[in-house]
Design a protein around this motif. Sequence first.
Motif, PDB file in Angstrom:
ATOM      1  N   SER A  38      69.693  34.829  65.584  1.00 29.35           N
ATOM      2  CA  SER A  38      70.244  33.669  64.876  1.00 29.35           C
ATOM      3  C   SER A  38      69.340  32.453  65.046  1.00 29.35           C
ATOM      4  CB  SER A  38      71.642  33.343  65.391  1.00 29.35           C
ATOM      5  OG  SER A  38      72.538  34.403  65.128  1.00 29.35           O
ATOM      6  N   ALA A  39      68.821  32.271  66.254  1.00 33.19           N
ATOM      7  CA  ALA A  39      67.951  31.131  66.532  1.00 33.19           C
ATOM      8  C   ALA A  39      66.653  31.202  65.730  1.00 33.19           C
ATOM      9  CB  ALA A  39      67.640  31.072  68.030  1.00 33.19           C
ATOM     10  N   VAL A  40      66.123  32.402  65.600  1.00 34.79           N
ATOM     11  CA  VAL A  40      64.878  32.575  64.842  1.00 34.79           C
ATOM     12  C   VAL A  40      65.096  32.217  63.377  1.00 34.79           C
ATOM     13  CG1 VAL A  40      63.181  34.253  64.022  1.00 34.79           C
ATOM     14  CG2 VAL A  40      63.930  34.309  66.402  1.00 34.79           C
ATOM     15  N   MET A  41      66.213  32.642  62.808  1.00 35.21           N
ATOM     16  CA  MET A  41      66.495  32.351  61.406  1.00 35.21           C
ATOM     17  C   MET A  41      66.804  30.862  61.197  1.00 35.21           C
ATOM     18  SD  MET A  41      65.901  35.044  59.897  1.00 35.21           S
ATOM     19  CE  MET A  41      65.707  36.799  60.213  1.00 35.21           C
ATOM     20  N   GLU A  42      67.432  30.263  62.206  1.00 33.16           N
ATOM     21  CA  GLU A  42      67.789  28.844  62.100  1.00 33.16           C
ATOM     22  C   GLU A  42      66.552  27.955  62.161  1.00 33.16           C
ATOM     23  OE1 GLU A  42      69.758  25.579  65.084  1.00 33.16           O
ATOM     24  OE2 GLU A  42      70.657  27.578  65.040  1.00 33.16           O
ATOM     25  N   MET A  43      65.654  28.254  63.105  1.00 29.03           N
ATOM     26  CA  MET A  43      64.435  27.468  63.258  1.00 29.03           C
ATOM     27  C   MET A  43      63.335  28.384  63.791  1.00 29.03           C
ATOM     28  SD  MET A  43      63.789  23.950  65.408  1.00 29.03           S
ATOM     29  CE  MET A  43      65.049  23.082  64.477  1.00 29.03           C
ATOM     30  N   PRO A  44      62.545  29.001  62.898  1.00 22.78           N
ATOM     31  CA  PRO A  44      61.533  29.972  63.323  1.00 22.78           C
ATOM     32  C   PRO A  44      60.553  29.372  64.338  1.00 22.78           C
ATOM     33  CG  PRO A  44      61.804  30.015  60.940  1.00 22.78           C
ATOM     34  CD  PRO A  44      62.568  28.820  61.440  1.00 22.78           C
ATOM     35  N   PRO A  45      60.389  30.034  65.476  1.00 27.94           N
ATOM     36  CA  PRO A  45      59.445  29.545  66.484  1.00 27.94           C
ATOM     37  C   PRO A  45      58.018  29.987  66.147  1.00 27.94           C
ATOM     38  CG  PRO A  45      60.506  31.531  67.265  1.00 27.94           C
ATOM     39  CD  PRO A  45      61.110  31.232  65.920  1.00 27.94           C
ATOM     40  N   ASP A  46      57.070  29.455  66.890  1.00 27.66           N
ATOM     41  CA  ASP A  46      55.673  29.863  66.714  1.00 27.66           C
ATOM     42  C   ASP A  46      55.360  31.102  67.541  1.00 27.66           C
ATOM     43  OD1 ASP A  46      54.573  27.612  65.021  1.00 27.66           O
ATOM     44  OD2 ASP A  46      55.454  26.484  66.675  1.00 27.66           O
ATOM     45  N   LEU A  47      56.188  31.363  68.565  1.00 22.81           N
ATOM     46  CA  LEU A  47      55.980  32.530  69.424  1.00 22.81           C
ATOM     47  C   LEU A  47      57.290  32.835  70.135  1.00 22.81           C
ATOM     48  CD1 LEU A  47      52.952  33.402  71.597  1.00 22.81           C
ATOM     49  CD2 LEU A  47      55.156  33.173  72.763  1.00 22.81           C
ATOM     50  N   ILE A  48      57.498  34.131  70.453  1.00 26.78           N
ATOM     51  CA  ILE A  48      58.718  34.559  71.131  1.00 26.78           C
ATOM     52  C   ILE A  48      58.364  35.289  72.417  1.00 26.78           C
ATOM     53  CG2 ILE A  48      60.788  36.004  70.990  1.00 26.78           C
ATOM     54  CD1 ILE A  48      60.631  35.667  67.917  1.00 26.78           C
ATOM     55  N   LEU A  49      58.981  34.863  73.511  1.00 28.11           N
ATOM     56  CA  LEU A  49      58.914  35.588  74.776  1.00 28.11           C
ATOM     57  C   LEU A  49      60.220  36.351  74.905  1.00 28.11           C
ATOM     58  CD1 LEU A  49      57.466  32.749  77.047  1.00 28.11           C
ATOM     59  CD2 LEU A  49      56.226  34.717  76.124  1.00 28.11           C
ATOM     60  N   LEU A  50      60.140  37.675  74.973  1.00 28.87           N
ATOM     61  CA  LEU A  50      61.335  38.516  74.829  1.00 28.87           C
ATOM     62  C   LEU A  50      61.511  39.462  76.007  1.00 28.87           C
ATOM     63  CD1 LEU A  50      63.658  39.442  72.965  1.00 28.87           C
ATOM     64  CD2 LEU A  50      62.011  40.937  71.814  1.00 28.87           C
ATOM     65  N   ASP A  51      62.592  39.269  76.750  1.00 32.71           N
ATOM     66  CA  ASP A  51      62.911  40.190  77.839  1.00 32.71           C
ATOM     67  C   ASP A  51      63.354  41.521  77.247  1.00 32.71           C
ATOM     68  OD1 ASP A  51      63.380  41.161  80.367  1.00 32.71           O
ATOM     69  OD2 ASP A  51      65.371  40.259  80.542  1.00 32.71           O
ATOM     70  N   VAL A  52      62.975  42.605  77.896  1.00 28.59           N
ATOM     71  CA  VAL A  52      63.346  43.937  77.394  1.00 28.59           C
ATOM     72  C   VAL A  52      64.820  44.220  77.654  1.00 28.59           C
ATOM     73  CG1 VAL A  52      63.013  46.411  77.704  1.00 28.59           C
ATOM     74  CG2 VAL A  52      61.027  44.888  77.572  1.00 28.59           C
ATOM     75  N   ASN A  53      65.274  43.956  78.881  1.00 27.41           N
ATOM     76  CA  ASN A  53      66.646  44.293  79.271  1.00 27.41           C
ATOM     77  C   ASN A  53      67.577  43.119  79.022  1.00 27.41           C
ATOM     78  OD1 ASN A  53      65.980  46.927  80.342  1.00 27.41           O
ATOM     79  ND2 ASN A  53      64.947  45.828  82.002  1.00 27.41           N
ATOM     80  N   LEU A  54      68.237  43.162  77.876  1.00 26.93           N
ATOM     81  CA  LEU A  54      69.165  42.116  77.489  1.00 26.93           C
ATOM     82  C   LEU A  54      70.566  42.692  77.326  1.00 26.93           C
ATOM     83  CD1 LEU A  54      67.012  40.383  74.713  1.00 26.93           C
ATOM     84  CD2 LEU A  54      67.507  39.448  76.981  1.00 26.93           C
ATOM     85  N   PRO A  55      71.591  41.898  77.522  1.00 28.54           N
ATOM     86  CA  PRO A  55      72.959  42.397  77.290  1.00 28.54           C
ATOM     87  C   PRO A  55      73.180  42.659  75.809  1.00 28.54           C
ATOM     88  CG  PRO A  55      72.965  40.033  77.721  1.00 28.54           C
ATOM     89  CD  PRO A  55      71.577  40.498  78.002  1.00 28.54           C
ATOM     90  N   GLY A  56      73.836  43.772  75.503  1.00 27.34           N
ATOM     91  CA  GLY A  56      74.061  44.133  74.101  1.00 27.34           C
ATOM     92  C   GLY A  56      72.806  44.720  73.480  1.00 27.34           C
ATOM     93  N   MET A  57      72.246  44.065  72.517  1.00 27.26           N
ATOM     94  CA  MET A  57      71.026  44.518  71.851  1.00 27.26           C
ATOM     95  C   MET A  57      69.820  44.310  72.773  1.00 27.26           C
ATOM     96  SD  MET A  57      69.379  43.044  68.295  1.00 27.26           S
ATOM     97  CE  MET A  57      70.915  43.292  67.401  1.00 27.26           C
ATOM     98  N   ASN A  58      69.070  45.398  73.068  1.00 30.37           N
ATOM     99  CA  ASN A  58      67.930  45.242  73.963  1.00 30.37           C
ATOM    100  C   ASN A  58      66.721  44.636  73.234  1.00 30.37           C
ATOM    101  OD1 ASN A  58      66.365  47.326  72.680  1.00 30.37           O
ATOM    102  ND2 ASN A  58      67.515  48.868  73.842  1.00 30.37           N
ATOM    103  N   GLY A  59      65.707  44.307  74.012  1.00 29.76           N
ATOM    104  CA  GLY A  59      64.534  43.647  73.451  1.00 29.76           C
ATOM    105  C   GLY A  59      63.812  44.475  72.412  1.00 29.76           C
ATOM    106  N   TYR A  60      63.769  45.790  72.594  1.00 34.75           N
ATOM    107  CA  TYR A  60      63.091  46.652  71.620  1.00 34.75           C
ATOM    108  C   TYR A  60      63.763  46.554  70.247  1.00 34.75           C
ATOM    109  CZ  TYR A  60      61.082  48.783  75.828  1.00 34.75           C
ATOM    110  OH  TYR A  60      60.442  48.995  77.021  1.00 34.75           O
ATOM    111  N   ASP A  61      65.087  46.572  70.241  1.00 36.49           N
ATOM    112  CA  ASP A  61      65.822  46.484  68.971  1.00 36.49           C
ATOM    113  C   ASP A  61      65.621  45.119  68.300  1.00 36.49           C
ATOM    114  OD1 ASP A  61      66.804  49.045  69.240  1.00 36.49           O
ATOM    115  OD2 ASP A  61      68.640  48.400  70.274  1.00 36.49           O
ATOM    116  N   VAL A  62      65.623  44.072  69.125  1.00 34.50           N
ATOM    117  CA  VAL A  62      65.381  42.731  68.581  1.00 34.50           C
ATOM    118  C   VAL A  62      63.995  42.657  67.950  1.00 34.50           C
ATOM    119  CG1 VAL A  62      65.096  40.285  69.163  1.00 34.50           C
ATOM    120  CG2 VAL A  62      66.931  41.615  70.237  1.00 34.50           C
ATOM    121  N   CYS A  63      63.015  43.193  68.668  1.00 36.32           N
ATOM    122  CA  CYS A  63      61.633  43.169  68.181  1.00 36.32           C
ATOM    123  C   CYS A  63      61.496  43.939  66.880  1.00 36.32           C
ATOM    124  CB  CYS A  63      60.708  43.746  69.247  1.00 36.32           C
ATOM    125  SG  CYS A  63      58.956  43.633  68.824  1.00 36.32           S
TER     126      CYS A  63
END
Length: 216
Positions: A38-63
């Motif tokens: 949601s944050a990316v769609m609201e205001m796209p960043p220039d770069l994303i630091l993404l943890d792999v182990n996240l609650p719910g949807m993991n980092g791989y799925d987000v990526c």
Amino acid sequence: MKKILAVEDSKVSQAHLLDILESAYEVRVEENGASALSAVMEMPPDLILLDVNLPGMNGYDVCRQLKGDVRTREIPIIFLTGCDSGGEKVKGFEAGADDYIVKPFYPEELLARVTLHLASRREKQMAVELERLKLLREMAVAISHEFNNPLTAILWHLRLASKGLGEGNEETRTHLSDMQFELDKIRRIVARLAEASRDAKTEYVMGEAMIDVNRI
């Protein structure tokens, strides 16, 4: 200031990232995959630091979701993970990640990776813009050639018509003169388009070149 989205559910890790990055970048923190998307769609960043182990949807799925969307696929994604196995790294790159940093990491390493990927994205964006401008110049030249012949013919016929007018046709002569004046303006515009074929780059800083749109 460049914008970085850090997706990390650990408060300690969030504080660590903010401490390293906030002096040089505008950092936004999200704690799970859904809020990150949601944050990316609201205001796209220039770069994303993404943890792999996240609650719910993991980092791989987000990526995978971000890299599969034309609106977000060019945003560099760096995975942050505590797992150093080759298999996990492969999964990360297969999901579309641009880089992979294993925790714990040195602040200098994170800053160097972030700087590298931001610079790489800027170079890609400049290459795309240069290609668009090259196409624009080529189109401008082609259009100018297409316009020149009929414009020349129209102006020639206007001059012949004006010469052929007899006495008592001043109103018609005025109309023809006005038409010629407007056509001359079009011809000058076409001439400026033709000049777009020349190199319109101007020197900038550190050996880089930018496009001077006023010269196109």
